[in-house]
Enzyme design. Structure first.
Site, mmCIF file in Angstrom:
data_model
loop_
_atom_site.group_PDB
_atom_site.id
_atom_site.type_symbol
_atom_site.label_atom_id
_atom_site.label_comp_id
_atom_site.label_asym_id
_atom_site.label_seq_id
_atom_site.Cartn_x
_atom_site.Cartn_y
_atom_site.Cartn_z
ATOM 1 N N ASP A 48 0.717 -1.242 -0.007
ATOM 2 C CA ASP A 48 -0.043 0.118 0.032
ATOM 3 C C ASP A 48 0.818 1.307 -0.101
ATOM 4 O OD1 ASP A 48 -2.345 1.474 0.314
ATOM 5 O OD2 ASP A 48 -1.767 2.130 2.485
ATOM 6 N N GLU A 142 -1.900 -5.161 -3.637
ATOM 7 C CA GLU A 142 -0.936 -4.516 -2.951
ATOM 8 C C GLU A 142 0.094 -5.430 -2.525
ATOM 9 O OE1 GLU A 142 -3.792 -0.790 -1.151
ATOM 10 O OE2 GLU A 142 -3.520 -2.719 -0.051
#
Length: 261
Positions: A48, A142
């Site tokens: 992320d 992610e």
């Protein structure tokens, strides 16, 4: 153990792992019950942050450049500064970046590459179709990025190459993958900030196959000669949206290149 096709995944993400275990971990949800197997939560957390930074770096490179800077008081030293292209500021950068890293877009990337079928989950997750949830699909992308970050030893080129490939960023910057509503606001925001010009849409009613349609015209001739966009749809609102949506292609006709996608 659920088997996954590592070679196929690596081709889809344009990155080939030295440590295949990291790739397997990226595809292992926390509900997957197998001894001595790590799940992808830490990779997801890392990915992320990495995605945010890499996309920012890509935007900075694409829409700006390093230029010479002259300061009379410091003339004895070579000086350079970063300059963004015309029409770009922090607000535009932020808007583009947010839409690229948004969970919905990550989910679309995951579905486009058909990666979710390899996600290893617990039986309850399988029964509840957790793999169909946007958040789960976004988390997988992610986690993959986090795994690439570790495996490549934070190789900026490898990260940018893989993310650009997965997200099809070249196409994104040409045509824009914004939601239609955002096109209208971006057109208005850029033209007002740079040229103090409020875009106007002119509507004309047309009959096509006995159905009433509306043609929207966005005429920027006052600031850019011969720059006009016309789109027809079943309602004025939709015609206006489609008209604004054409603006990345539209501005390619402007003599001085404008990076206002």
């Amino acid at each position: 153990m659920q088997k996954i096709n590592l070679n196929e995944i690596e081709r889809k993400i344009s990155y080939f792992f030295k440590n295949k275990g990291l790739l397997i971990q990226a595809f292992t949800k926390d509900t997957y019950n197998e001894p001595n197997v790590e799940n992808n939560q830490s990779l997801e957390f890392l990915g992320d942050r990495v995605l945010d930074l890499v996309v920012t770096n890509i935007l900075i490179k694409k829409f700006g450049h390093i230029c010479d800077y002259t300061d009379k008081e410091l003339s004895d030293f070579p000086l350079y500064q970063y300059k963004t292209d015309e029409g770009f500021d922090e607000g535009i950068f932020t808007s583009i970046k947010q839409q690229i890293v948004d969970n919905e877009n990550l989910s679309n990337v995951c579905k486009k590459l058909d990666l979710i079928k390899y996600l290893r989950m617990g039986k309850n997750d399988i029964n509840n179709h957790e793999n169909e949830k946007i958040k789960v699909q976004a988390d997988l992308i992610e986690a993959i990025i986090g795994a690439i970050y570790i495996d490549s030893n934070n190789d900026g080129f490898a990260l940018e190459n893989s993310i650009s490939f997965m997200f099809d960023l070249d196409n994104y910057f040409i045509y824009g993958l914004y939601k239609n509503d955002n096109y209208i606001s971006l057109v208005q925001e850029c033209l007002q900030k740079k040229y103090k010009y409020l875009p106007e849409y002119i509507f004309e009613e047309k009959t096509i196959n006995n159905d009433i349609n509306y043609q929207a015209t966005l005429d920027l001739n006052k600031i850019f000669p011969n720059v006009i966009s016309k789109q027809t749809a079943s309602s004025k609102m939709l015609a206006r949206k489609q008209c604004a949506k054409c603006w990345p292609v539209l501005f390619k006709t402007v003599p001085e290149r404008m990076h206002m996608y």
